[in-house]
Design an enzyme around this catalytic site. Structure first.
Site, PDB file in Angstrom:
ATOM      1  N   ASP A   1       3.214 -11.127  -6.937  1.00  0.00           N
ATOM      2  CA  ASP A   1       2.318 -10.599  -5.909  1.00  0.00           C
ATOM      3  C   ASP A   1       1.617 -11.780  -5.250  1.00  0.00           C
ATOM      4  O   ASP A   1       1.028 -12.624  -5.948  1.00  0.00           O
ATOM      5  CB  ASP A   1       1.278  -9.665  -6.527  1.00  0.00           C
ATOM      6  CG  ASP A   1       1.882  -8.379  -7.079  1.00  0.00           C
ATOM      7  OD1 ASP A   1       3.114  -8.210  -6.987  1.00  0.00           O
ATOM      8  OD2 ASP A   1       1.126  -7.548  -7.611  1.00  0.00           O
TER       9      ASP A   1
ATOM     10  N   ASP B   1       3.179   4.898  -5.234  1.00  0.00           N
ATOM     11  CA  ASP B   1       2.115   4.471  -6.127  1.00  0.00           C
ATOM     12  C   ASP B   1       1.154   5.636  -6.328  1.00  0.00           C
ATOM     13  O   ASP B   1       0.755   6.301  -5.369  1.00  0.00           O
ATOM     14  CB  ASP B   1       1.380   3.274  -5.538  1.00  0.00           C
ATOM     15  CG  ASP B   1       2.316   2.096  -5.283  1.00  0.00           C
ATOM     16  OD1 ASP B   1       3.403   2.076  -5.898  1.00  0.00           O
ATOM     17  OD2 ASP B   1       1.967   1.220  -4.484  1.00  0.00           O
TER      18      ASP B   1
END
Length: 249
Positions: A12, A134
């Site tokens: 990330d 998500d």
């Protein structure tokens, strides 16, 4: 025949650095290094075949910013890269594919504009698009779908959205339990069992909370087609080599 299983080391990136957020909170960031290409290279040298690359800046604000990083990783390591963050149009998908991505991850737009993303599955093919759903549980116990870098919540729930994509030709779905993300508390296998039973021909990637090789093994046992490994690798709780031994190649 059993479903092939894939380990996806994750990087990330925020502000050019490799970071991890706690439960998706941009104010709870741990920064590890300013060189994502070096991290990707180390994963490739340890035997990884895939990389999951996330543009956290773009996930919240739109406009993918890691094209140069993506190209350098692909050219340097030969890894297949699944990447996303801020993908808002078919041109965005094409741009990432042209830069070397193997699959493009579509998150917020997949929830907000499912008709558009379904069209992309037809345009680009189901092997080049991963839908990221998500999720976290709402007050009523229903699995809801936060969007825009997990800063707002969509109207439709997880299972309704999953079933729509299940009928649309989608093959790859990445599901992150936000409550587990970055916590090293173990994946939510109840969630993944529910997903794999609800849509058995989708390839479900587990994400959020993985901490050790036992979690990798359990993800496969619970019917997942892959697992995303982020913080556990960065903090040395397991190695890429240990994880990919569970792929069963």
């Amino acid at each position: 025949m059993s479903t092939p299983f894939t380990v996806y080391p994750a990087i990330d990136v925020r502000g050019g650095a490799v970071v991890r957020l706690l439960r998706g909170d941009y104010d709870k960031e741990t920064r590890y290094t300013d060189d994502p290409v070096a991290v990707a290279t180390s994963y490739a040298r340890s035997g990884a075949r895939w990389l999951h690359l996330v543009d956290l800046d773009a996930a919240r604000a739109g406009g993918y910013t890691l094209l140069d990083t993506l190209t350098r990783i692909v050219d340097t390591t030969g890894l297949m890269v699944q990447t996303g963050g801020g993908v808002r149009s078919a041109d965005d998908v094409q741009r990432l594919l042209d830069a070397g991505a193997t699959r493009v991850v579509v998150g917020s737009l997949a929830v907000e504009e499912p008709g558009m993303v379904t069209g992309w599955l037809e345009t680009f093919g189901p092997e080049q698009v991963t839908v990221a759903l998500d999720t976290r549980t709402g007050d009523d116990g229903v699995w809801v779908l936060p969007t825009a870098g997990w800063t707002s919540v969509a109207d439709q729930d997880l299972i309704t959205t999953l079933h729509r994509y299940d009928a649309s030709g989608l093959r790859h779905v990445l599901c992150t339990d936000i409550g587990r993300d970055g916590t090293l508390s173990g994946p939510n296998f109840h969630l993944y069992t529910m997903l794999t039973r609800s849509a058995p021909h989708l390839q479900v990637q587990a994400s959020g909370g993985a901490r050790d090789v036992d979690d990798v093994r359990a993800a496969r046992r619970h019917g997942c087609a892959g697992i995303i490994l982020g913080k556990a690798l960065l903090e040395g709780r397991l190695t890429v080599t240990q994880a990919i031994e569970e792929e069963g190649l």
